[in-house]
Design an enzyme around this catalytic site. Structure first.
Site, PDB file in Angstrom:
ATOM      1  N   THR A  99      34.129 -45.528 -62.244  1.00  0.00           N
ATOM      2  CA  THR A  99      35.005 -46.704 -62.211  1.00  0.00           C
ATOM      3  C   THR A  99      34.553 -47.674 -63.302  1.00  0.00           C
ATOM      4  O   THR A  99      33.443 -48.210 -63.238  1.00  0.00           O
ATOM      5  CB  THR A  99      34.962 -47.404 -60.837  1.00  0.00           C
ATOM      6  OG1 THR A  99      35.189 -46.432 -59.821  1.00  0.00           O
ATOM      7  CG2 THR A  99      36.002 -48.501 -60.754  1.00  0.00           C
ATOM      8  N   LYS A 174      42.869 -47.654 -59.282  1.00  0.00           N
ATOM      9  CA  LYS A 174      41.573 -47.629 -58.575  1.00  0.00           C
ATOM     10  C   LYS A 174      41.144 -49.048 -58.179  1.00  0.00           C
ATOM     11  O   LYS A 174      40.646 -49.276 -57.070  1.00  0.00           O
ATOM     12  CB  LYS A 174      40.524 -46.968 -59.481  1.00  0.00           C
ATOM     13  CG  LYS A 174      39.086 -47.100 -59.033  1.00  0.00           C
ATOM     14  CD  LYS A 174      38.793 -46.353 -57.757  1.00  0.00           C
ATOM     15  CE  LYS A 174      37.361 -46.602 -57.293  1.00  0.00           C
ATOM     16  NZ  LYS A 174      37.113 -46.127 -55.941  1.00  0.00           N
ATOM     17  N   LYS A 243      30.303 -54.728 -59.003  1.00  0.00           N
ATOM     18  CA  LYS A 243      30.913 -54.444 -60.324  1.00  0.00           C
ATOM     19  C   LYS A 243      32.433 -54.394 -60.205  1.00  0.00           C
ATOM     20  O   LYS A 243      33.153 -55.036 -60.974  1.00  0.00           O
ATOM     21  CB  LYS A 243      30.383 -53.104 -60.852  1.00  0.00           C
ATOM     22  CG  LYS A 243      31.252 -52.424 -61.895  1.00  0.00           C
ATOM     23  CD  LYS A 243      30.767 -51.009 -62.226  1.00  0.00           C
ATOM     24  CE  LYS A 243      30.798 -50.012 -61.113  1.00  0.00           C
ATOM     25  NZ  LYS A 243      31.970 -49.189 -60.906  1.00  0.00           N
TER      26      LYS A 243
HETATM   27  P1  NAP Z   1      24.994 -43.599 -58.328  1.00  0.00           P
HETATM   28  O1  NAP Z   1      24.596 -42.754 -57.168  1.00  0.00           O
HETATM   29  O2  NAP Z   1      24.361 -44.924 -58.512  1.00  0.00           O
HETATM   30  O3  NAP Z   1      24.807 -42.701 -59.650  1.00  0.00           O
HETATM   31  C1  NAP Z   1      24.953 -43.276 -60.918  1.00  0.00           C
HETATM   32  C2  NAP Z   1      24.778 -42.218 -61.998  1.00  0.00           C
HETATM   33  O4  NAP Z   1      24.865 -42.871 -63.281  1.00  0.00           O
HETATM   34  C3  NAP Z   1      23.418 -41.502 -61.963  1.00  0.00           C
HETATM   35  O5  NAP Z   1      23.569 -40.176 -62.386  1.00  0.00           O
HETATM   36  C4  NAP Z   1      22.626 -42.319 -62.990  1.00  0.00           C
HETATM   37  O6  NAP Z   1      21.542 -41.603 -63.555  1.00  0.00           O
HETATM   38  C5  NAP Z   1      23.683 -42.562 -64.034  1.00  0.00           C
HETATM   39  N1  NAP Z   1      23.330 -43.684 -64.906  1.00  0.00           N
HETATM   40  C6  NAP Z   1      23.259 -45.007 -64.583  1.00  0.00           C
HETATM   41  N2  NAP Z   1      22.886 -45.738 -65.648  1.00  0.00           N
HETATM   42  C7  NAP Z   1      22.726 -44.854 -66.671  1.00  0.00           C
HETATM   43  C8  NAP Z   1      22.354 -45.008 -68.023  1.00  0.00           C
HETATM   44  N3  NAP Z   1      22.074 -46.217 -68.570  1.00  0.00           N
HETATM   45  N4  NAP Z   1      22.254 -43.899 -68.790  1.00  0.00           N
HETATM   46  C9  NAP Z   1      22.557 -42.684 -68.279  1.00  0.00           C
HETATM   47  N5  NAP Z   1      22.918 -42.467 -66.983  1.00  0.00           N
HETATM   48  C10 NAP Z   1      23.007 -43.552 -66.195  1.00  0.00           C
HETATM   49  O7  NAP Z   1      26.560 -43.902 -58.327  1.00  0.00           O
HETATM   50  P2  NAP Z   1      27.758 -43.146 -57.546  1.00  0.00           P
HETATM   51  O8  NAP Z   1      27.875 -43.718 -56.190  1.00  0.00           O
HETATM   52  O9  NAP Z   1      27.655 -41.685 -57.747  1.00  0.00           O
HETATM   53  O10 NAP Z   1      28.999 -43.748 -58.373  1.00  0.00           O
HETATM   54  C11 NAP Z   1      29.312 -43.317 -59.688  1.00  0.00           C
HETATM   55  C12 NAP Z   1      30.592 -44.009 -60.135  1.00  0.00           C
HETATM   56  O11 NAP Z   1      31.651 -43.700 -59.224  1.00  0.00           O
HETATM   57  C13 NAP Z   1      30.513 -45.537 -60.170  1.00  0.00           C
HETATM   58  O12 NAP Z   1      31.309 -46.005 -61.230  1.00  0.00           O
HETATM   59  C14 NAP Z   1      31.110 -45.945 -58.816  1.00  0.00           C
HETATM   60  O13 NAP Z   1      31.672 -47.251 -58.864  1.00  0.00           O
HETATM   61  C15 NAP Z   1      32.174 -44.886 -58.639  1.00  0.00           C
HETATM   62  N6  NAP Z   1      32.534 -44.560 -57.247  1.00  0.00           N
HETATM   63  C16 NAP Z   1      31.577 -44.465 -56.279  1.00  0.00           C
HETATM   64  C17 NAP Z   1      31.941 -44.128 -54.976  1.00  0.00           C
HETATM   65  C18 NAP Z   1      30.934 -44.037 -53.856  1.00  0.00           C
HETATM   66  O14 NAP Z   1      31.358 -44.097 -52.697  1.00  0.00           O
HETATM   67  N7  NAP Z   1      29.647 -43.877 -54.106  1.00  0.00           N
HETATM   68  C19 NAP Z   1      33.292 -43.893 -54.674  1.00  0.00           C
HETATM   69  C20 NAP Z   1      34.240 -43.954 -55.693  1.00  0.00           C
HETATM   70  C21 NAP Z   1      33.848 -44.296 -56.983  1.00  0.00           C
HETATM   71  P3  NAP Z   1      20.060 -41.661 -62.872  1.00  0.00           P
HETATM   72  O15 NAP Z   1      20.073 -40.608 -61.789  1.00  0.00           O
HETATM   73  O16 NAP Z   1      19.147 -41.385 -63.965  1.00  0.00           O
HETATM   74  O17 NAP Z   1      19.899 -43.057 -62.294  1.00  0.00           O
END
Ligand code: NAP
Length: 292
Positions: A99, A174, A243
Site C-alpha cells: 500500500t 485500497k 501510514k
Molecule cells: P511487514 O510484515 O512489516 O513486512 C514489511 C516488508 O517490507 C518486510 O519484508 C521488510 O523487510 C520490507 N522492508 C521494509 N523496509 C524495507 C527497506 N527499507 N528495504 C527493503 N525492504 C524493506 O508488513 P506487511 O504486513 O507484510 O505489509 C506489507 C504491505 O502490505 C504494507 O504496505 C501494508 O500496508 C500492506 N498491507 C498489509 C496488510 C496486513 O494485514 N498486514 C493487509 C493489506 C495490506 P525486513 O524483513 O527486512 O524487515
C-alpha cells in the site's frame, strides 16, 4: 498471452511471506528477496532461489511482485545500482501489492511505461489469515488486458480481483477500504473500552454484534480475540495503518475534502505509535484508550 512462470517476490513480511508461499504451492517457479536474509530460509528449504539483491532477483524473473512496507522500502528495493529496476529490460513485468501513495504509484506506472515494463497497481484487502488462505481481495489498477494476462498469478494469492481502472486506481480504492477498516478497528476498541467502563463484559458486545443481521461483520470476528484476550500480536501492524491513515488524509486534502473521523483515528494511531506500539496489531489502540 502466456503467464510468466518465473516470479520474483520482494518482501517476505507478514503478507509477502504468505503470498509467496501460495505462488509456490500453485506451481509457479518462485524466487525471493528479503532485506533480512533469515526470513528467506524456509523458501530455500523448499527449493526456491534466494537472491542476494533485488537486481539479482530481477535478472532471473519474468515478473517481480513487491510487498514491502512503504514508499521508502519501495525505493530501497527498486532504485540504485542494486535495485530491481536496474536489471529490468523491456519485456519484464512489475506488480506492486504494497500500500503506497497514489502519487508514488502513478509515478512508478509512468517510469515502467517508459522503460517498456508492464506494470500493475494491485494492493490487497485482507490480513494475515486471508493471505495465508489465498483469500485476499485484489484491487487492480492498470491496463485491463494486463490484469487479464496476470489473473492466474493474482488468483493464486486471492479469491477475487476487483478492476478499478488505470493506475493508481487500485491504490485509490485500497485507501477507501482501509478508511473503513481504520474506523471499524477504532469503533471496536472504543465499544470494548466503554463496555468495561460501565461494568460490562466486552464479550457481550461481540455476542450482540454476532446476533445482529445488520451488524454482524467479518472484521469483528477477525479482531474478537485481539480485543477480548488483549492479544496484540500483529496481523496488521499499527505502523502500516498509521501510514495509510496519513495517505487517506493527504489524498482527501488534495481535493479540499475533510475527513474528521479519519483525522481523529489518525491521532489515536499516532499516540499508540509514539507509545511504542508500532509493531503491534492495530487493535492495540484499545490499550492506548484504556491506559491511565
Ligand atoms: P511487514 O510484515 O512489516 O513486512 C514489511 C516488508 O517490507 C518486510 O519484508 C521488510 O523487510 C520490507 N522492508 C521494509 N523496509 C524495507 C527497506 N527499507 N528495504 C527493503 N525492504 C524493506 O508488513 P506487511 O504486513 O507484510 O505489509 C506489507 C504491505 O502490505 C504494507 O504496505 C501494508 O500496508 C500492506 N498491507 C498489509 C496488510 C496486513 O494485514 N498486514 C493487509 C493489506 C495490506 P525486513 O524483513 O527486512 O524487515
Amino acid at each position: 498471452m502466456s503467464v510468466p512462470h518465473r516470479i520474483g517476490v520482494i518482501g517476505l513480511g507478514i503478507m509477502g511471506r504468505a503470498m509467496a508461499m501460495n505462488l509456490h504451492k500453485a506451481g509457479f517457479q518462485v524466487s525471493v528477496y528479503n532485506r533480512t536474509r533469515k526470513n528467506t530460509t524456509e523458501f530455500a528449504d523448499l527449493g526456491c532461489r534466494v537472491a542476494s539483491t533485488p537486481r539479482d532477483l530481477a535478472k532471473s524473473s519474468d515478473l517481480i511482485i513487491t510487498m514491502v512496507s512503504d514508499m521508502a522500502a519501495m525505493d530501497a528495493v527498486l532504485e540504485g545500482p542494486e535495485g530491481a529496476l536496474s536489471a529490468f529490460l523491456g519485456g519484464n513485468a512489475l506488480i506492486n501489492m504494497s500500500t503506497l501513495s497514489p502519487e508514488y504509484t502513478a509515478a512508478l506506472a509512468k517510469k515502467c511505461f517508459i522503460a517498456g515494463v508492464e506494470f500493475l497497481d494491485c494492493p490487497v484487502s485482507g490480513s494475515k489469515p486471508l493471505a495465508r488462505d489465498a483469500q485476499l481481495v485484489i484491487l487492480a489498477g492498470g491496463k485491463k488486458e494486463t490484469v487479464e494476462k496476470f489473473t492466474p498469478v493474482l488468483k493464486a494469492m486471492g479469491r477475487t480481483i476487483i478492476y478499478a481502472g488505470q493506475a493508481p486506481a487500485g491504490t485509490a480504492l485500497k485507501l477507501c477500504l482501509n478508511l473503513i477498516v481504520a474506523q471499524l478497528n477504532t469503533a471496536l476498541a472504543e465499544a470494548a473500552a466503554l463496555a468495561a467502563a460501565q461494568g460490562l463484559d466486552p464479550a457481550l458486545v461481540f455476542g450482540a454484534l454476532e446476533e445482529s443481521p445488520a451488524l454482524n461483520c467479518g472484521y469483528f470476528a477477525l479482531k474478537k480475540d485481539n480485543i477480548l484476550k488483549k492479544d496484540f500480536s500483529p496481523a496488521f501492524p499499527l505502523k502500516h495503518m498509521l501510514k495509510d491513515a496519513r495517505l487517506m488524509l493527504a489524498a482527501a486534502a488534495r481535493d479540499g475534502l475533510e475527513l474528521p473521523v479519519t483525522a481523529a483515528v489518525e491521532k489515536l494511531l499516532a499516540k499508540s505509535y509514539n507509545t511504542g506500539y508500532a509493531d503491534k496489531d492495530l487493535s492495540v489502540v484499545l490499550r492506548t484508550l484504556t491506559e491511565k
